[in-house]
Design an enzyme around this catalytic site. Sequence first.
Site, mmCIF file in Angstrom:
data_model
loop_
_atom_site.group_PDB
_atom_site.id
_atom_site.type_symbol
_atom_site.label_atom_id
_atom_site.label_comp_id
_atom_site.label_asym_id
_atom_site.label_seq_id
_atom_site.Cartn_x
_atom_site.Cartn_y
_atom_site.Cartn_z
ATOM 1 N N ARG A 21 -29.890 79.901 25.167
ATOM 2 C CA ARG A 21 -30.887 79.775 24.101
ATOM 3 C C ARG A 21 -31.270 81.058 23.385
ATOM 4 O O ARG A 21 -31.940 81.012 22.355
ATOM 5 C CB ARG A 21 -32.146 79.109 24.672
ATOM 6 N N ARG A 25 -25.376 82.869 32.170
ATOM 7 C CA ARG A 25 -26.018 82.161 31.055
ATOM 8 C C ARG A 25 -25.753 82.841 29.716
ATOM 9 O O ARG A 25 -26.609 82.811 28.829
ATOM 10 C CB ARG A 25 -27.542 82.053 31.253
ATOM 11 N N TYR A 36 -32.035 70.194 44.874
ATOM 12 C CA TYR A 36 -32.363 69.383 43.696
ATOM 13 C C TYR A 36 -32.289 67.887 44.012
ATOM 14 O O TYR A 36 -33.094 67.088 43.537
ATOM 15 C CB TYR A 36 -31.422 69.722 42.532
ATOM 16 N N ASP A 79 -23.191 72.547 33.812
ATOM 17 C CA ASP A 79 -24.350 72.782 34.671
ATOM 18 C C ASP A 79 -23.986 72.430 36.100
ATOM 19 O O ASP A 79 -23.112 71.588 36.319
ATOM 20 C CB ASP A 79 -25.544 71.930 34.217
ATOM 21 N N ARG A 107 -26.588 73.067 19.947
ATOM 22 C CA ARG A 107 -27.382 72.192 20.809
ATOM 23 C C ARG A 107 -28.136 71.156 19.953
ATOM 24 O O ARG A 107 -28.239 69.984 20.324
ATOM 25 C CB ARG A 107 -28.374 73.046 21.593
HETATM 26 O O1 CP3 Z 1 -23.642 80.957 32.350
HETATM 27 C C1 CP3 Z 1 -23.292 80.235 31.392
HETATM 28 O O2 CP3 Z 1 -23.356 80.591 30.198
HETATM 29 C C2 CP3 Z 1 -22.708 78.866 31.731
HETATM 30 C C3 CP3 Z 1 -23.589 77.784 31.711
HETATM 31 C C4 CP3 Z 1 -24.542 77.461 32.854
HETATM 32 C C5 CP3 Z 1 -25.707 76.705 32.644
HETATM 33 N N1 CP3 Z 1 -26.267 76.411 33.843
HETATM 34 C C6 CP3 Z 1 -26.183 76.259 31.332
HETATM 35 C C7 CP3 Z 1 -27.610 75.869 31.171
HETATM 36 C C8 CP3 Z 1 -24.463 77.706 34.230
HETATM 37 C C9 CP3 Z 1 -23.448 78.540 35.006
HETATM 38 C C10 CP3 Z 1 -25.557 77.024 34.836
HETATM 39 C C11 CP3 Z 1 -25.782 76.979 36.296
HETATM 40 C C12 CP3 Z 1 -27.065 76.462 36.797
HETATM 41 N N2 CP3 Z 1 -27.772 75.358 36.378
HETATM 42 C C13 CP3 Z 1 -27.751 76.996 37.924
HETATM 43 C C14 CP3 Z 1 -27.274 78.162 38.757
HETATM 44 C C15 CP3 Z 1 -27.572 79.466 38.098
HETATM 45 C C16 CP3 Z 1 -29.043 79.833 38.120
HETATM 46 O O3 CP3 Z 1 -29.625 79.896 37.036
HETATM 47 O O4 CP3 Z 1 -29.567 80.065 39.209
HETATM 48 C C17 CP3 Z 1 -28.912 76.222 38.130
HETATM 49 C C18 CP3 Z 1 -29.963 76.430 39.209
HETATM 50 C C19 CP3 Z 1 -28.900 75.183 37.152
HETATM 51 C C20 CP3 Z 1 -29.897 74.078 37.004
HETATM 52 C C21 CP3 Z 1 -30.588 74.150 35.706
HETATM 53 N N3 CP3 Z 1 -29.996 73.923 34.480
HETATM 54 C C22 CP3 Z 1 -31.952 74.459 35.494
HETATM 55 C C23 CP3 Z 1 -32.956 74.778 36.589
HETATM 56 C C24 CP3 Z 1 -32.165 74.395 34.114
HETATM 57 C C25 CP3 Z 1 -33.482 74.538 33.403
HETATM 58 C C26 CP3 Z 1 -33.918 75.940 33.377
HETATM 59 C C27 CP3 Z 1 -33.665 76.549 32.041
HETATM 60 O O5 CP3 Z 1 -33.179 77.691 31.986
HETATM 61 O O6 CP3 Z 1 -34.008 75.865 31.067
HETATM 62 C C28 CP3 Z 1 -30.925 74.112 33.494
HETATM 63 C C29 CP3 Z 1 -30.652 73.992 32.038
HETATM 64 C C30 CP3 Z 1 -29.596 74.876 31.460
HETATM 65 N N4 CP3 Z 1 -28.346 75.076 32.001
HETATM 66 C C31 CP3 Z 1 -29.656 75.575 30.212
HETATM 67 C C32 CP3 Z 1 -28.408 76.199 30.027
HETATM 68 C C33 CP3 Z 1 -27.947 77.002 28.848
HETATM 69 C C34 CP3 Z 1 -30.810 75.558 29.256
HETATM 70 C C35 CP3 Z 1 -30.785 74.200 28.640
HETATM 71 C C36 CP3 Z 1 -31.160 74.111 27.213
HETATM 72 O O7 CP3 Z 1 -30.345 74.415 26.310
HETATM 73 O O8 CP3 Z 1 -32.272 73.625 27.007
#
Ligand code: CP3
Length: 354
Positions: free
Chosen positions: A30, A26, A153, A76, A39
């Site tokens: 944010r 990540r 999911y 994602d 964003r």
């Molecule tokens: O690592 C990186 O910089 C690449 C981007 C990336 C995102 N999601 C961006 C994201 C990667 C590799 C993921 C993978 C992902 N997505 C996983 C596996 C990794 C982990 O965290 O266990 C999972 C379970 C998801 C599903 C997901 N996406 C969830 C549960 C959420 C909400 C939780 C949160 O942190 O808000 C997301 C949203 C998400 N994916 C964000 C980002 C940057 C935040 C969204 C935002 O900008 O509001």
Amino acid sequence: MTLQNDLFLRALARKPVDRTPVWLMRQAGRYLPEYNATRKKAGNFLTLCKTPELACEVTLQPIDRYGFDAAILFSDILTVPDALGLGLHFVEGEGPRFHRRITSEADIAGLPQIDIGPALGYVGDAVALIRQELQGRVPLIGFTGSPWTLACYMISGGSSGDDFLSVRKWLYSRPDLVHQLLGRITEVVIGYCRMQADRGAQAMMVFDSWGGLLADAAFEKFSQPYIRRIIDGLTQSHPALPTIVFVKGGSGWLEKTAATGCSAIGVDWSISLDQARARVGSRCAVQGNLDPAVLLGTPAHIRAEVGQAIRSFGTLGEGAGHVFNLGHGISQFTPVENVQCLVEAVAEFSGQQA
Ligand code: CP3
């Protein structure tokens, strides 16, 4: 184009390095003001993922700011169920939600046959554009969710609030249905990873974020074999592509994860790096594993924890293979200067191990 910094790929291949490569899960997210600005421009997270120019912009932000040794595609894991027609959206402050969820055998049978190209072409376009804009500075990592984690999911409809108890109930009432679903997801995921590799991804990471919810024997039935199928499928089509498998909560079965045939395993902070290396280091590289909470601490504590982790992994000669990372995604509350402190500490302390 020749790669100017191949430390990450060298570490995955367990070749000697003069310092440990570092990137953070990540890393585009944010905690970065420039991410929040892009964003906002996109309007929402999903539009950001689906607009290759904007996905490319945010992928490069942490590379420009910190000089990480690898970039990771901004996307994602839930783009796959979205492409299967479940209708992904994000509820502000609550995380992902689907308009439809999988509740029956009919729902699984009704999942459409999709053509990866048209259905997920925006991801391929982002990969190609990022490769072009990186200009060989660092390698680009593509990724997917594991079939088990995606199934969690898809069956729950998004929420992980009850640790997917409704999904885990299926394991012990309709395991046949779970296997049917996992089989369908696996087919799509193999095509999805191949497409990313064809468009320029230089390593592939499989996120089994919810693998740790499974009992030991259930991991062996419902997650490991499907990840193995993905690695096998990728090895057939892209034999030189390195693979990383991260099972959050999976330190009890590192050997089983390594047996998927991956080049590296990702580890969380429930195990020390010397133990992880002792258990699987002769078979694969190790990526991890600082607690993301460390980055909320003081610079002195960050330096101390980074130094401790690097000494714990040990020497960096032939056959070593450490990629420095967190044990899970970076917190959105991380001060930006603390990440700089971490990157500098990794270079300083690992230089002493080489
Ligand atoms: O690592 C990186 O910089 C690449 C981007 C990336 C995102 N999601 C961006 C994201 C990667 C590799 C993921 C993978 C992902 N997505 C996983 C596996 C990794 C982990 O965290 O266990 C999972 C379970 C998801 C599903 C997901 N996406 C969830 C549960 C959420 C909400 C939780 C949160 O942190 O808000 C997301 C949203 C998400 N994916 C964000 C980002 C940057 C935040 C969204 C935002 O900008 O509001």
